[in-house]
Design a protein around this motif. Structure first.
Motif, PDB file in Angstrom:
ATOM      1  N   ASP A  32       0.753  -1.208   0.038  1.00 41.46           N
ATOM      2  CA  ASP A  32      -0.093   0.165   0.058  1.00 41.46           C
ATOM      3  C   ASP A  32       0.922   1.237  -0.034  1.00 41.46           C
ATOM      4  OD1 ASP A  32      -2.345  -1.500   0.245  1.00 41.46           O
ATOM      5  OD2 ASP A  32      -1.921  -1.768   2.357  1.00 41.46           O
ATOM      6  N   ASP A  58       1.639   4.838   0.748  1.00 43.46           N
ATOM      7  CA  ASP A  58       1.224   6.171   1.739  1.00 43.46           C
ATOM      8  C   ASP A  58       2.511   7.191   1.624  1.00 43.46           C
ATOM      9  OD1 ASP A  58       0.457   7.723   3.661  1.00 43.46           O
ATOM     10  OD2 ASP A  58       0.184   6.186   5.045  1.00 43.46           O
ATOM     11  N   GLU A  59       2.003   8.436   1.038  1.00 41.55           N
ATOM     12  CA  GLU A  59       3.134   9.547   1.017  1.00 41.55           C
ATOM     13  C   GLU A  59       3.521   9.873   2.298  1.00 41.55           C
ATOM     14  OE1 GLU A  59       3.666  13.719  -0.984  1.00 41.55           O
ATOM     15  OE2 GLU A  59       1.682  13.132  -0.523  1.00 41.55           O
ATOM     16  N   SER A  60       2.654   9.729   3.420  1.00 39.67           N
ATOM     17  CA  SER A  60       2.750  10.102   4.802  1.00 39.67           C
ATOM     18  C   SER A  60       4.122   9.210   5.291  1.00 39.67           C
ATOM     19  CB  SER A  60       1.894  10.025   5.548  1.00 39.67           C
ATOM     20  OG  SER A  60       1.334   8.842   5.951  1.00 39.67           O
ATOM     21  N   ARG A  61       4.416   8.045   4.917  1.00 39.37           N
ATOM     22  CA  ARG A  61       5.592   7.244   5.355  1.00 39.37           C
ATOM     23  C   ARG A  61       6.961   7.730   4.818  1.00 39.37           C
ATOM     24  NH1 ARG A  61       2.427   2.469   3.023  1.00 39.37           N
ATOM     25  NH2 ARG A  61       1.476   1.244   4.789  1.00 39.37           N
ATOM     26  N   GLY A 121       7.414   5.467   0.448  1.00 40.80           N
ATOM     27  CA  GLY A 121       6.077   5.519   0.590  1.00 40.80           C
ATOM     28  C   GLY A 121       5.429   4.157   0.711  1.00 40.80           C
ATOM     29  N   TYR A 122       6.234   3.112   0.552  1.00 34.43           N
ATOM     30  CA  TYR A 122       5.821   1.847   0.761  1.00 34.43           C
ATOM     31  C   TYR A 122       6.191   1.012   2.043  1.00 34.43           C
ATOM     32  CZ  TYR A 122       4.302   1.772  -4.136  1.00 34.43           C
ATOM     33  OH  TYR A 122       3.508   1.975  -5.163  1.00 34.43           O
ATOM     34  N   GLY A 176       2.532   5.516  -6.153  1.00 33.94           N
ATOM     35  CA  GLY A 176       1.437   6.236  -6.680  1.00 33.94           C
ATOM     36  C   GLY A 176       1.040   7.037  -7.793  1.00 33.94           C
TER      37      GLY A 176
END
Length: 317
Positions: free
Chosen positions: A184, A186-189, A204-205, A280
């Motif tokens: 998944d 997730d840019e916040s990562r 981001g993964y 993404g």
């Protein structure tokens, strides 16, 4: 492996044996530091013009810049020459045979404050989209294991402080990840993950989502940090466990690596797909082509670049 004639930069039998045992060889000197400085200065200037880039626009996605920088060897002549450099190609041919394609290149910058890259292996490169990007003869989407050869060249000095590569020798013999699983995005990562006290992420993964055993951890006591002077490279199997350290340097001590990835002409690249879906983002393969750097393509599996330099096929220039 196909037997090839010895050449100026072919690997010795001992070097080939070491590669098969450890999964990598290097650092190897391709350019002097002064040559690399001159080349990188010119590449920076030329790469600003994306008029003829394979991916001039990004379809969507906050993570798209990661795939936006793919395959600049297709439009920047200096990077094309680098991908075909005899000091690289003849060594790769010692391992894969004489008929070779460069199927991807990518920049790997790491700026002060950037996290390290988490431990990972790649075989079919289906880890983001679930769709294999490479299939060797006899492989299917459920049966694979050959990967690709990556040549990672230090365009700037690569140190422990600014985020050099790390590898764990011998780990190419067993895949610890299932690339049929999905990660998944997730840019916040990005730049927010800390694993065992080290800032490490994967663009981001969370690469751990692919682990066969969710409780497994790589043995970092066996890790080798590949400190390289600018102009040096390391050649390694994509199935080798590899990572990078965070850039904890001060000032403007960024690290820039440039990876070129090679397979024999018998390998199918991007089979059954017309786009890359990663990080993404999604980009069309309409302007992509594999790049013949050595020998001949007698299989016709892939679209082959007709790029020339002053009218000469690039791998003969």
């Amino acid at each position: 492996m196909t037997t090839t004639a010895r050449s100026d930069f072919s690997l010795s039998d001992e070097e080939v044996a070491s590669f098969h045992k450890n999964g990598y060889i290097g650092p190897l000197t391709i350019y002097t530091p002064e040559e690399m400085d001159e080349m990188w200065k010119a590449v920076r200037r030329e790469s600003l013009d994306r008029t003829h880039a394979a991916y001039p626009e990004v379809d969507k996605g906050v993570g798209a810049p990661n795939i936006f920088n793919y395959d600049r060897h297709l439009d920047v002549d200096l990077l094309a020459r680098h991908a075909c450099n005899r000091r690289i190609v003849e060594r790769v041919a010692s391992l894969l045979g004489p008929d070779l394609l460069c199927w991807r290149s990518e920049f790997f910058p790491k700026y002060p404050g950037d996290e390290g890259t988490d431990w990972h292996q790649a075989d079919t490169f289906a880890n983001a989209s679930g769709k294999p990007q490479l299939l060797w003869p006899g492989e299917t989407e459920d049966n694979f294991g050959a990967g690709t050869l990556t040549v990672w060249t230090a365009f700037t000095d690569s140190t422990k402080e600014n985020g050099c590569l790390q590898i764990i020798p011998g780990t190419h013999r067993q895949m610890n990840y299932d690339e049929t699983k999905r990660m998944d995005f997730d840019e916040s990562r990005i730049n927010s993950e800390v694993k065992d006290g080290v800032p490490r992420g994967f663009f981001g993964y969370d690469y751990r989502q692919l682990q066969h055993d969710p409780d497994w951890k790589p043995n970092e006591e066996d890790a080798v940090s590949l400190v390289m002077e600018r102009g040096q490279c390391v050649i390694f199997l994509s199935t080798l466990m590899h990572a990078s350290l965070p850039n904890i340097s001060t000032g403007k001590k960024y690290r820039m690596g440039f990876a070129t990835r090679y397979v024999p002409t018998k390998v199918q690249i991007y089979p059954g797909t017309d786009h890359i879906e990663e990080y993404g983002g999604s980009i069309s393969l309409e302007k992509w082509s594999a790049f013949l750097v050595s020998g001949r393509d007698e299989y016709g599996h892939n679209k082959i670049s007709d790029k020339t330099l002053r009218g000469t096929p690039i791998h003969e220039a």
